[in-house]
Structure formats: structure tokens, C-alpha cells
Design an enzyme around this catalytic site. Structure first.
Site, PDB file in Angstrom:
ATOM      1  N   LYS A 107       0.802  -1.218   0.000  1.00 11.32           N
ATOM      2  CA  LYS A 107       0.000   0.000   0.000  1.00 11.32           C
ATOM      3  C   LYS A 107       0.839   1.275   0.000  1.00 11.32           C
ATOM      4  O   LYS A 107       0.314   2.361  -0.215  1.00 11.32           O
ATOM      5  CB  LYS A 107      -0.968  -0.014   1.176  1.00 11.32           C
TER       6      LYS A 107
HETATM    7  C1  LIG Z   1      -4.659  -4.399   1.591  1.00  9.41           C
HETATM    8  C2  LIG Z   1      -3.965  -5.710   1.526  1.00  9.41           C
HETATM    9  C3  LIG Z   1      -4.408  -6.731   0.665  1.00  9.41           C
HETATM   10  C4  LIG Z   1      -5.670  -6.624  -0.152  1.00  9.41           C
HETATM   11  O1  LIG Z   1      -5.582  -5.701  -1.181  1.00  9.41           O
HETATM   12  P1  LIG Z   1      -6.907  -5.185  -1.920  1.00  9.41           P
HETATM   13  O2  LIG Z   1      -6.452  -4.176  -2.869  1.00  9.41           O
HETATM   14  O3  LIG Z   1      -7.791  -4.629  -0.834  1.00  9.41           O
HETATM   15  O4  LIG Z   1      -7.544  -6.383  -2.566  1.00  9.41           O
HETATM   16  C5  LIG Z   1      -3.650  -7.898   0.593  1.00  9.41           C
HETATM   17  N1  LIG Z   1      -2.546  -8.069   1.353  1.00  9.41           N
HETATM   18  C6  LIG Z   1      -2.107  -7.115   2.181  1.00  9.41           C
HETATM   19  C7  LIG Z   1      -0.893  -7.388   3.006  1.00  9.41           C
HETATM   20  C8  LIG Z   1      -2.789  -5.904   2.297  1.00  9.41           C
HETATM   21  O5  LIG Z   1      -2.345  -4.966   3.144  1.00  9.41           O
END
Ligand SMILES: *Cc1c(COP(=O)(O)O)cnc(C)c1O
Length: 440
Positions: A107
Site C-alpha cells: 500500500k
Molecule cells: C490491503 C492488503 C491486501 C488486499 O488488497 P486489496 O487491494 O484490498 O484487494 C492484501 N494483502 C495485504 C498485506 C494488504 O495490506
């Protein structure tokens, strides 16, 4: 590029307006009016380009009316100033490691891009915004880090007390400045409910200009496409890869599908889910039935009604059969997730985090002739990669038990353990939150 609301009841907007608003007034998600096609020869020559050049080329059509090219260059350069290595786990499965950013989760890219966009849009200090975000762990850290010190942007993060890991909690409670952490005595759903209610609260909206920093925001969602280009740059096989994405809100995989729709070669996408299997069921039954989220060991994917799925449907013009031709999904239990961490460590000396483990098991299943994986375009075998979305140190309890030893804390986060947590404890009652915010 202009953006329209998928609910089609709101005016079309620029990239800037879509970013500042987050969600359209009709509660729809913003979607680009068309999906730009990559310049001719771009994919063939991909290996020659720098990360920055790829970032600018891919993002330029999406932001052109709102960001001058020099600003886009700067923002991209600041967003992707770490590595995205594609690491071989075994003969058929590679891991695209997206945890080399400052908060050790994928993210970071979206949060860094979005924060810098908001900072630029606020350059004359005329649209001070408050970013309000609920987190089950990863989003909070990435947003806090990405937005730290951005002028004119105030960030408020709600997280469930006692339910995030030590590294995650330190990442969101130790920064100070424009970042405030609210520790809610409840679970993630309580945090999310407070945020949703705040967005609809007339009193709050009269006082503050709120925006969201989750993947419904175009400035956080769209730059996630870049991972898939960086993976392709490192891809050595002749055949296009099968790409397996651990999915919760489906923002990340949806970005990958945008990249595909604009010309990036991908054989198939697999949405790897934990027990929250709304999309897995949908692809089997054509019935979309949102549910309450259930708690799992891959908690960043505990989502019962994935916001971005409507965007995926839009990419395929809402045609079920074309979607099903390109996307498959499987749901993996906690038991299997933990087992996978153990086995991959034992067999390949690679430490997965729980989210990556869900993806690894899904992709392994997909390649296995005898598996129960839903039949899918008749294709089996081949080669592919998973997106390893977080560093295992963010989920020490599960991972250390599964591999039977301590995980080494990476240098990048060691400093956190000398910092002091600063948070405001709140009940999960909306009125307590509102009173706090209105008197802030
Ligand atoms: C947010 C997150 C996801 C999921 O991603 P999306 O875009 O919401 O599908 C998967 N793994 C981790 C470690 C995350 O922080």
C-alpha cells in the site's frame, strides 16, 4: 482524462476532483472515461526503461489534465524509490515482493502517490483536506507514512485496539505532526462503520473537507498498476504469466486488470481469497451476495463486500462471460494458509506472510492438474507469479508459529522499537468520535 461515477448520477470530473472527493456524490466509484492504450513498442522495449519512465508513461494519460508533466515526474520518482524484485520460489511460481517500501506493504505505492497529489492540489492552500481512514493494520501505516508532513492535509487513522501487530501499531502511532491515531475499543468493522457514518454526517462535512485514502480513491488505486509492469520487466519466460493476487477490497487486482486492458500481457488473473469468498462464489454461480466479513489470519483481506469489484466488472463491460475468461478465484482456509507458510519455508526456504501464502496456495492449486480448482478456459500449467503484499514481520504470531522460529526484524523498521506510541483511546460509539472530531 475525465472520470465518471459508476452509479452514473454525478457530474463527470477531472483527476484532481476525483482525488479530492474520493467518492462521487452519488456514492459511486470514479472510473476513467476510457482505458488508455500503451504507446506502440512500449511493452517490447520495457526492459530498457527505468521505473520512473514506466511510471510516467503509464500514469500520464490518467492525470494529464490535473498534473503538469514535471510534477508527475517528481511524484512518480518519490513514489517508486525502492525495489520491486521478482524472486523465484520454485520452477513455476515467482514472488513479486511488494514489501520493500517504508512500511513493508504494497500500500506504500498508492499512499505515496495519492499524498503527493493532494499536496500538489493544495499548493495554494485553498483546499485543506482531512483524510479519514479505518485500518485493519496495513493501510494505516502506509497512509501515515505517505502523508507525513504533507502541507494542508490532516490525517486521522482509526484502528482496532489490540488487533494490529506491534510493528503495525508503531507505524501508525509514532509519527505525530499531521498524523493522528485513534485507538478504537472495538474491531475493524467498528472503525469502518465510524468512518462511513462520518462521511455522511452533515455537521462534520460543514466543518471539514473529508476524503478517503482507501483504494476507492483513484489516486491510490491507479498507480498500483505499476507493480505489474515492474514484474513484466523482470519476467524471463516466453509465455505471459498467470498473475495471482491476494485480494480483499480488490483494488490491487483491479489495477492489474487495468494494466492488462491497456496492453500488458497477462495470461490469466487469479483472485486469491481467504474465507471471505464473495467473488469466488460469484464466479461460480453468477450470484453476487455480499456477506459480513469473517476474521482470518490474512486480516487485510477480511472484506465481505469488496468495493472495487464493480470496477472490475466495468473493465469487462459488465459481461460475465468475458470476465470469467480472464479472472478465476479460489478461497483458502486459515488452516491451509498456515500449512502453506510451513511447507514453502521447508521446501523452498522462502518465508511467506499469510496474504502471500493464500496467493501461493491458490496458484499452486491452479497449476496442479488434479486440483479442485474450478475449470478455467482449459488452461493448466505454465508459469506465474504471486504478489507478496506484506513482509512477514508484520504478522509475527502466525508466521513464527508456522516456521518454528523468530523472524528477523528488517533494518528498515528496527528504529520503530525505540519510539513511543501516541494514540487517543476512544469507544466504538460514533458520538464519542464525533464529539472528539468536532472539538479538535
Ligand atoms: C490491503 C492488503 C491486501 C488486499 O488488497 P486489496 O487491494 O484490498 O484487494 C492484501 N494483502 C495485504 C498485506 C494488504 O495490506
Amino acid at each position: 482524462m475525465k472520470y465518471y461515477s459508476l452509479n452514473k448520477q454525478s457530474p463527470i470530473v477531472t483527476f484532481e476532483q476525483a482525488t479530492v472527493k474520493g467518492q462521487a456524490p452519488d456514492k459511486g466509484l470514479y472510473f476513467p472515461e476510457n482505458i488508455p492504450q500503451l504507446p506502440k513498442g512500449f511493452i517490447e522495449n520495457l526492459k530498457q526503461y527505468s521505473k520512473e519512465e514506466i511510471g510516467v508513461t503509464v500514469m500520464q494519460p490518467y492525470v494529464a489534465d490535473s498534473l503538469p508533466n514535471v510534477e508527475l515526474h517528481r511524484i512518480v520518482a518519490e513514489t517508486v524509490n525502492f525495489n520491486f524484485p521478482l524472486v523465484k520460489i520454485n520452477e513455476s511460481i515467482y514472488s513479486l515482493e511488494l514489501f520493500h517500501g517504508p512500511t513493508l506493504a504494497f500500500k506504500d505505492v498508492g499512499a505515496r502517490f495519492m499524498s503527493r497529489c493532494l499536496g500538489y492540489f493544495n499548493r495554494n492552500n485553498n483546499q485543506k483536506v482531512t483524510v479519514l481512514v479505518a485500518t485493519s493494520g496495513d493501510t494505516g501505516g502506509a497512509v501515515a507514512n505517505g502523508f507525513l508532513g504533507v502541507e494542508g492535509v490532516e490525517v486521522i487513522i482509526l484502528y482496532p485496539s489490540g488487533k494490529v501487530s506491534p510493528v503495525q501499531e508503531l507505524q501508525l502511532t509514532t509519527l505525530g505532526q499531521n498524523i493522528t491515531a485513534l485507538e478504537v475499543q472495538g474491531n475493524f468493522d467498528d472503525c469502518q462503520a465510524i468512518v462511513k457514518q462520518a462521511f455522511m454526517d452533515v455537521d462534520i462535512n460543514a466543518k471539514l473537507s473529508l476524503t478517503s485514502a482507501n483504494s476507492i480513491n483513484v489516486a491510490r488505486w491507479l498507480p498500483q498498476q505499476l507493480y505489474y509492469f515492474y514484474a513484466h520487466q523482470q519476467w524471463q519466460q516466453n509465455d505471459a504469466p498467470v498473475v495471482c493476487v491476494p485480494s480483499g477490497n480488490f483494488g490491487n487486482i483491479c489495477a492489474g486488470m487495468m494494466a492488462f486492458a491497456s496492453g500488458l500481457p497477462v495470461a490469466n488473473f487469479i483472485a486469491a481469497c481467504n474465507s471471505n469468498d464473495v467473488v469466488t462464489n460469484y464466479l461460480q454461480t453468477e450470484q453476487y451476495s455480499p456477506k459480513q466479513a469473517v476474521a482470518t489470519v490474512s486480516n487485510a483481506m477480511d472484506v465481505g463486500n469488496p468495493s472495487n469489484f464493480v470496477r472490475i466488472q466495468q473493465i469487462f463491460n459488465n459481461e460475465f462471460s468475458s470476465l470469467k475468461n480472464k479472472l478465476s478465484s479460489i478461497s483458502i482456509s486459515d488452516e491451509t494458509t498456515k500449512q502453506t507458510i510451513t511447507e514453502v519455508y521447508k521446501n523452498y526456504n522462502y518465508t511467506l506472510d499469510p496474504h502471500g501464502a493464500v496467493a501461493f496456495n491458490a496458484l499452486e492449486n491452479y497449476f496442479n492438474e488434479d486440483s479442485q480448482f474450478p475449470p478455467f478456459g482449459g488452461v493448466r500449467g505454465g508459469c506465474g507469479y504471486i504478489l507478496e503484499t506484506a513482509h512477514p514481520v508484520k504478522f509475527p504470531d502466525v508466521v513464527e508459529e508456522a516456521i518454528g522460529k523468530k523472524i528477523e526484524v528488517p533494518e528498515e523498521v528496527k528504529y520503530l522499537f525505540n519510539k513511543t506510541k501516541k494514540s487517543t483511546l476512544l469507544s466504538s460509539n460514533y458520538n464519542d468520535f464525533k464529539e472528539w472530531l468536532m472539538n479538535k
